[in-house]
Design an enzyme around this catalytic site. Structure first.
Site, PDB file in Angstrom:
ATOM      1  N   HIS A 241      65.123  62.017  83.804  1.00 41.27           N
ATOM      2  CA  HIS A 241      65.197  62.348  85.236  1.00 41.27           C
ATOM      3  C   HIS A 241      65.497  63.814  85.523  1.00 41.27           C
ATOM      4  CE1 HIS A 241      69.484  62.204  84.265  1.00 41.27           C
ATOM      5  NE2 HIS A 241      69.656  62.968  85.322  1.00 41.27           N
TER       6      HIS A 241
ATOM      7  N   HIS B 150      64.643  56.223  87.406  1.00 42.60           N
ATOM      8  CA  HIS B 150      65.477  56.891  88.433  1.00 42.60           C
ATOM      9  C   HIS B 150      64.761  56.826  89.790  1.00 42.60           C
ATOM     10  CE1 HIS B 150      67.631  60.153  90.436  1.00 42.60           C
ATOM     11  NE2 HIS B 150      68.470  60.253  89.410  1.00 42.60           N
TER      12      HIS B 150
HETATM   13  C1  UD1 Z   1      71.764  64.327  90.122  1.00 45.06           C
HETATM   14  C2  UD1 Z   1      72.521  65.488  89.483  1.00 45.06           C
HETATM   15  C3  UD1 Z   1      72.334  65.464  87.977  1.00 45.06           C
HETATM   16  C4  UD1 Z   1      72.660  64.092  87.396  1.00 45.06           C
HETATM   17  C5  UD1 Z   1      71.896  63.019  88.137  1.00 45.06           C
HETATM   18  C6  UD1 Z   1      72.341  61.667  87.662  1.00 45.06           C
HETATM   19  C7  UD1 Z   1      72.667  67.597  90.736  1.00 45.06           C
HETATM   20  C8  UD1 Z   1      71.965  68.824  91.138  1.00 45.06           C
HETATM   21  N1  UD1 Z   1      71.972  66.751  89.975  1.00 45.06           N
HETATM   22  O1  UD1 Z   1      70.395  64.569  89.875  1.00 45.06           O
HETATM   23  O2  UD1 Z   1      73.183  66.433  87.392  1.00 45.06           O
HETATM   24  O3  UD1 Z   1      72.268  64.088  86.046  1.00 45.06           O
HETATM   25  O4  UD1 Z   1      72.193  63.116  89.545  1.00 45.06           O
HETATM   26  O5  UD1 Z   1      71.414  60.684  87.965  1.00 45.06           O
HETATM   27  O6  UD1 Z   1      73.790  67.383  91.097  1.00 45.06           O
HETATM   28  N2  UD1 Z   1      67.601  59.081  95.133  1.00 45.06           N
HETATM   29  C9  UD1 Z   1      67.562  57.910  95.850  1.00 45.06           C
HETATM   30  N3  UD1 Z   1      68.613  57.049  95.738  1.00 45.06           N
HETATM   31  C10 UD1 Z   1      69.690  57.275  94.953  1.00 45.06           C
HETATM   32  C11 UD1 Z   1      69.703  58.472  94.220  1.00 45.06           C
HETATM   33  C12 UD1 Z   1      68.662  59.365  94.336  1.00 45.06           C
HETATM   34  O7  UD1 Z   1      66.621  57.640  96.559  1.00 45.06           O
HETATM   35  O8  UD1 Z   1      70.599  56.451  94.895  1.00 45.06           O
HETATM   36  C13 UD1 Z   1      66.468  60.031  95.266  1.00 45.06           C
HETATM   37  C14 UD1 Z   1      66.485  60.821  96.593  1.00 45.06           C
HETATM   38  O9  UD1 Z   1      65.180  61.015  97.041  1.00 45.06           O
HETATM   39  C15 UD1 Z   1      67.092  62.150  96.163  1.00 45.06           C
HETATM   40  C16 UD1 Z   1      66.503  62.293  94.779  1.00 45.06           C
HETATM   41  O10 UD1 Z   1      66.529  60.993  94.219  1.00 45.06           O
HETATM   42  O11 UD1 Z   1      66.761  63.196  97.032  1.00 45.06           O
HETATM   43  C17 UD1 Z   1      67.205  63.264  93.851  1.00 45.06           C
HETATM   44  O12 UD1 Z   1      68.611  63.057  93.842  1.00 45.06           O
HETATM   45  P1  UD1 Z   1      69.588  64.282  93.430  1.00 45.06           P
HETATM   46  O13 UD1 Z   1      70.985  63.793  93.444  1.00 45.06           O
HETATM   47  O14 UD1 Z   1      69.257  65.496  94.209  1.00 45.06           O
HETATM   48  O15 UD1 Z   1      69.127  64.627  91.952  1.00 45.06           O
HETATM   49  P2  UD1 Z   1      69.242  63.811  90.611  1.00 45.06           P
HETATM   50  O16 UD1 Z   1      68.039  64.105  89.806  1.00 45.06           O
HETATM   51  O17 UD1 Z   1      69.604  62.413  90.900  1.00 45.06           O
HETATM   52  N1  UDP Z   2      72.773  54.137  83.849  1.00 42.17           N
HETATM   53  C1  UDP Z   2      72.839  52.974  84.602  1.00 42.17           C
HETATM   54  N2  UDP Z   2      71.669  52.381  85.011  1.00 42.17           N
HETATM   55  C2  UDP Z   2      70.461  52.898  84.709  1.00 42.17           C
HETATM   56  C3  UDP Z   2      70.398  54.096  83.955  1.00 42.17           C
HETATM   57  C4  UDP Z   2      71.572  54.700  83.556  1.00 42.17           C
HETATM   58  O1  UDP Z   2      73.927  52.466  84.890  1.00 42.17           O
HETATM   59  O2  UDP Z   2      69.446  52.305  85.120  1.00 42.17           O
HETATM   60  C5  UDP Z   2      74.028  54.791  83.432  1.00 42.17           C
HETATM   61  C6  UDP Z   2      74.141  55.165  81.981  1.00 42.17           C
HETATM   62  O3  UDP Z   2      74.641  54.109  81.204  1.00 42.17           O
HETATM   63  C7  UDP Z   2      75.105  56.325  82.031  1.00 42.17           C
HETATM   64  C8  UDP Z   2      74.774  57.000  83.344  1.00 42.17           C
HETATM   65  O4  UDP Z   2      74.084  56.015  84.118  1.00 42.17           O
HETATM   66  O5  UDP Z   2      76.439  55.876  82.148  1.00 42.17           O
HETATM   67  C9  UDP Z   2      73.903  58.193  83.101  1.00 42.17           C
HETATM   68  O6  UDP Z   2      73.422  58.638  84.317  1.00 42.17           O
HETATM   69  P1  UDP Z   2      72.236  59.644  84.459  1.00 42.17           P
HETATM   70  O7  UDP Z   2      71.376  59.579  83.243  1.00 42.17           O
HETATM   71  O8  UDP Z   2      71.606  59.352  85.770  1.00 42.17           O
HETATM   72  O9  UDP Z   2      72.966  61.034  84.576  1.00 42.17           O
HETATM   73  P2  UDP Z   2      73.503  62.101  83.519  1.00 42.17           P
HETATM   74  O10 UDP Z   2      74.444  61.431  82.609  1.00 42.17           O
HETATM   75  O11 UDP Z   2      72.293  62.652  82.841  1.00 42.17           O
HETATM   76  O12 UDP Z   2      74.141  63.129  84.372  1.00 42.17           O
END
Ligand code: UD1
Ligand code: UDP
Length: 377
Positions: A207, A240
């Site tokens: 992601h 994601h």
């Molecule tokens: C964020 C964090 C990243 C972390 C990741 C965990 C930042 C810049 N990035 O990245 O460090 O590894 O979370 O997953 O802080 N969205 C939904 N529903 C949700 C979550 C996300 O629809 O519950 C969609 C939305 O369109 C949102 C997009 O995902 O705008 C991106 O979410 P964002 O938090 O900006 O970036 P991540 O890639 O999730």
């Molecule tokens: N995870 C989860 N459901 C999923 C994918 C990941 O609960 O479908 C959990 C995973 O076990 C770990 C955390 O989410 O604890 C990792 O999150 P993510 O990869 O989104 O973020 P990062 O760790 O890269 O910041």
């Protein structure tokens, strides 16, 4: 001591909920939980799994949000909240934009910040992006640093951050005591339908912002080739909710019969899936810490990692984002049982499940010197 815990994304929540439990048990601590809501559904899944109700939720998430909008909205919303709650300390976690913006908001109110999972570094400010800069700035702002490992502590010392350092282990290991069960029944029907006994299950996630576009296409093409090469294996990919991720992943992988593209699963399903997997292929940070706990080889789909401990221990390999490199690294694990066994040692360099207790103990010690009597600031 009033402790305001702020987090907003799935991984922060998974790693902060065990700490919230311990803070709520501690005598002399009032624990207030504020979600930024940088994530929505994926955050709710974690809060439901841990059955924790937040006191505040800023609900900032927008579809395809930008880093600027996350940062500015949190800064704007945190100011009145901090003035109302008046915490003695704000705890943030890791490297997200929530962590950095919440730390900055606290600093603007001259409230000390404690950084959980402090001191991780790749040394490259663009990888992971923007996380490396987020954690650098959060560490700079913070007064208290809870470093998971000695290496993390040494990174801070090398930057001249020498006071109030505590090596605690990673709170993600604490989480397993609430999530993993031997006779676990999956909530996800797709996962219930997989025969883990007869089939090698590869858990895949990707992601990261810096992987969007061509790197993610390479990752998906490699998975597609592997799935065709090993028709008896099952590739489980909880995708994601980021639409930029979903467009690419579904475009390349949706018609491959042994690739199961599913919605994000809750943390109970996820940890129990890891425990039953053959290998893990991921660009996630958290999964690099979790899979070694279960002795599962991890191929990291990135060019560098801020978590070298498990690489040195031998359970994690950084394979990059080149299609052929990913494909051949995975093939080696499928075909060479010696190479597989060498990586599948149950080595866990990230702690003993007591990180949250150590953080609470450190805060209690800190409270005796900083918060009682003379005000800290
Ligand atoms: C964020 C964090 C990243 C972390 C990741 C965990 C930042 C810049 N990035 O990245 O460090 O590894 O979370 O997953 O802080 N969205 C939904 N529903 C949700 C979550 C996300 O629809 O519950 C969609 C939305 O369109 C949102 C997009 O995902 O705008 C991106 O979410 P964002 O938090 O900006 O970036 P991540 O890639 O999730
Ligand atoms: N995870 C989860 N459901 C999923 C994918 C990941 O609960 O479908 C959990 C995973 O076990 C770990 C955390 O989410 O604890 C990792 O999150 P993510 O990869 O989104 O973020 P990062 O760790 O890269 O910041």
């Amino acid at each position: 001591m009033k402790v305001l815990v702020v987090f907003g994304t799935r991984p922060e929540a998974i790693k902060m909920c065990p700490l919230v439990y311990k803070l709520k048990e501690a005598k002399g601590i009032e624990c207030v939980v504020c979600l930024t809501g940088q994530h929505k559904e994926m955050l709710r899944q974690v809060m439901d799994a841990f059955n924790i109700k937040a006191d505040f939720n800023l609900e900032i998430m927008k579809d395809r949000q930008t880093l600027t909008s996350i940062t500015t909205t949190i800064l704007e919303s945190m100011e009145p909240l901090l003035k109302e709650v008046k915490p003695d300390i704000v705890l943030v976690h890791g490297d997200t934009t929530t962590s950095y913006a919440a730390a900055l908001a606290a600093f603007y109110q001259q409230i000390p910040v404690g950084h959980v999972e402090a001191g991780l570094r790749t040394g490259n400010i663009y990888s992971p992006f923007p996380e490396e800069m987020n954690r650098l700035m959060t560490d700079r702002i913070s007064t208290y640093h809870f470093a998971p490992t000695e290496k993390n502590r040494n990174n801070l010392l090398a930057e001249g951050i020498a006071k109030n350092l505590f090596v605690t282990g990673n709170t993600v290991i604490d989480a397993f005591q609430y999530t993993v069960e031997d006779d676990y029944q999956f909530a996800s029907k797709k996962l219930r339908d997989i025969d883990f006994k007869s089939c090698r299950v590869v858990t895949v996630t990707a992601h990261r912002r810096e992987n969007l576009g061509e790197p993610l296409r390479n990752i998906c093409r490699a998975i597609k080739r592997l799935a065709n090469e090993y028709p008896d294996a099952a590739f489980v990919y909880p995708v994601h909710l980021n639409p930029f991720v979903r467009e690419t992943v579904f475009d390349i992988l949706s018609d491959v019969s042994n690739v199961h593209l599913i919605d994000p699963v809750d943390v109970l399903d996820m940890h129990n899936l890891l425990a039953r997997s053959f290998i893990v292929m991921t660009d996630s940070g958290g999964l690099q810490e979790e899979a070694p706990h279960f002795g599962k080889p991890v191929l990291v789909l990135r060019t560098e990692t801020e978590r070298p401990e498990a690489v040195e221990a031998g359970t994690v390999k950084v394979v990059g984002v080149d299609e052929n490199a990913i494909y051949s690294a995975a093939m080696t694990l499928f075909d060479d049982s010696g190479a597989y066994s060498a990586m599948a040692q149950a080595v866990n360099p990230y702690g003993d499940g007591k990180a949250s207790e150590r953080i609470v103990d450190a805060l209690m010690g800190v409270s005796a010197t900083h918060f009682y009597g003379e005000a800290y600031r």
